[in-house]
Design a protein around this motif. Structure first.
Motif: not given
Length: 317
Positions: A152-156, A261-263, A289-290, A294-297
């Motif tokens: 979560a932190a990395a995605t943010e 991401l629907a999260v 993690p998945a 997806a966020a990187l993509t």
């Protein structure tokens, strides 16, 4: 005549910007070069550190005015350097050098690699190594985070830094050339270094935080829209939740990514041992993690969309 001159100016900036975006994505700032010549942000950081040490003292009012003076220096000095370089570097060789210099203000490649360094150990179940990698890109405390909290932190951070590290510097380069880019990077560095709400920087760092808010206002909304176009599904959440963020700007790209991401992102976090309450952005479960993968993509797609837009400007102008 005036319109033609303006069109030529922005057309030239757009051409240089597109070249800088492509070169930076391919090469970044080489490690060997970094060991010999520190990244320009390091130089700016040393200047800010010196001003902090010399001026961050006295009454609250004195600290406030000293902070304002610091920001004025961080606008005037980089702008002067940028203008000098633009006037000095002419011809084809000068254009190449300007492109190379401009790449130091962009972070497409480095942001991707830093986030991937978090993702890879997460995929392998190595939470300790993932925490170490996460600590390189976030300001929150990461020692006790579990796999889901790390993701979560990395995605943010990825979503927020898409604005700070790519869209905003690109926007200011397009608007004001190299002076605009270097001034933005100086203000952004000041915000990350002294623009905090703790006791030491509440007054001295006030101007840095406000200046960063102003310079990111338009780019933040552009960044959110790019993410929504790169992964349809983020529009509703972005428009609904962007303003819930403590920052007037960070919420746009973070809410867009949460919707894509629907999260659910956001929520409280600990910074240097102090718990900061924050509202959540988006609906559903917390990122896994998945979702970070997806966020990187989505991030790569959004960067490519930025290239397309800049290319369209070149064609139009």
């Amino acid at each position: 005549m005036v319109l033609a001159t303006i069109g030529a100016f922005y057309g030239s900036n757009a051409l240089l910007l597109l070249a800088a975006l492509v070169v930076e994505a391919l090469l970044g700032y080489p490690d060997r070069l970094h060991r010999r010549i520190p990244h320009p942000v390091v130089w700016v950081g040393r200047l800010i550190g010196g001003l902090d040490k010399a001026w961050n003292r006295g009454s609250a009012l004195m600290q406030r005015w000293s902070g304002i003076a610091t920001i004025l220096i961080l606008i005037a000095l980089p702008a002067a350097v940028g203008l000098a370089l633009e006037f000095t570097l002419t011809g084809w060789l000068g254009m190449v050098l300007l492109i190379v210099i401009a790449t130091t203000g962009l972070a497409q490649r480095s942001l991707y690699l830093h986030v991937r360094e978090v993702l890879l150990p997460l995929k392998n179940g190595d939470v300790i190594e993932a925490r170490k990698a996460l600590s390189m890109i976030v300001g929150r405390d990461s020692d006790d985070l579990d796999e889901q909290a790390i993701a979560a932190a990395a995605t943010e951070s990825l979503a927020e830094s898409f604005c700070d590290g790519i869209v905003a510097p690109a926007f200011w380069f397009l608007i004001a050339g190299l002076p605009g880019l270097v001034v933005f990077k100086a203000i952004s560095t000041a915000d990350s270094q002294i623009g905090h709400l703790d006791a030491r920087y509440r007054h001295f760092g006030w101007a840095a935080a406000r200046a960063d808010d102003v310079m990111n206002f338009v780019p933040a909304r552009i960044a959110g829209c790019l993410i929504c176009v790169a992964a349809p599904g983020g529009w509703r959440i972005m428009l609904r939740d962007a303003r819930k963020h403590l920052s007037p700007n960070a919420g746009w790209s973070e809410a867009a990514m949460a919707g894509a991401l629907a999260v659910q992102m956001g929520g409280g976090a600990s910074y240097e041992g102090e718990w900061i309450a924050r509202q959540t952005l988006g609906d559903g479960r917390r990122p896994k993690p998945a979702d970070l993968a997806a966020a990187l993509t989505i991030y790569v797609r959004a960067c490519l969309l930025l290239w397309v837009i800049v290319g369209a400007l070149i064609w139009a102008l």
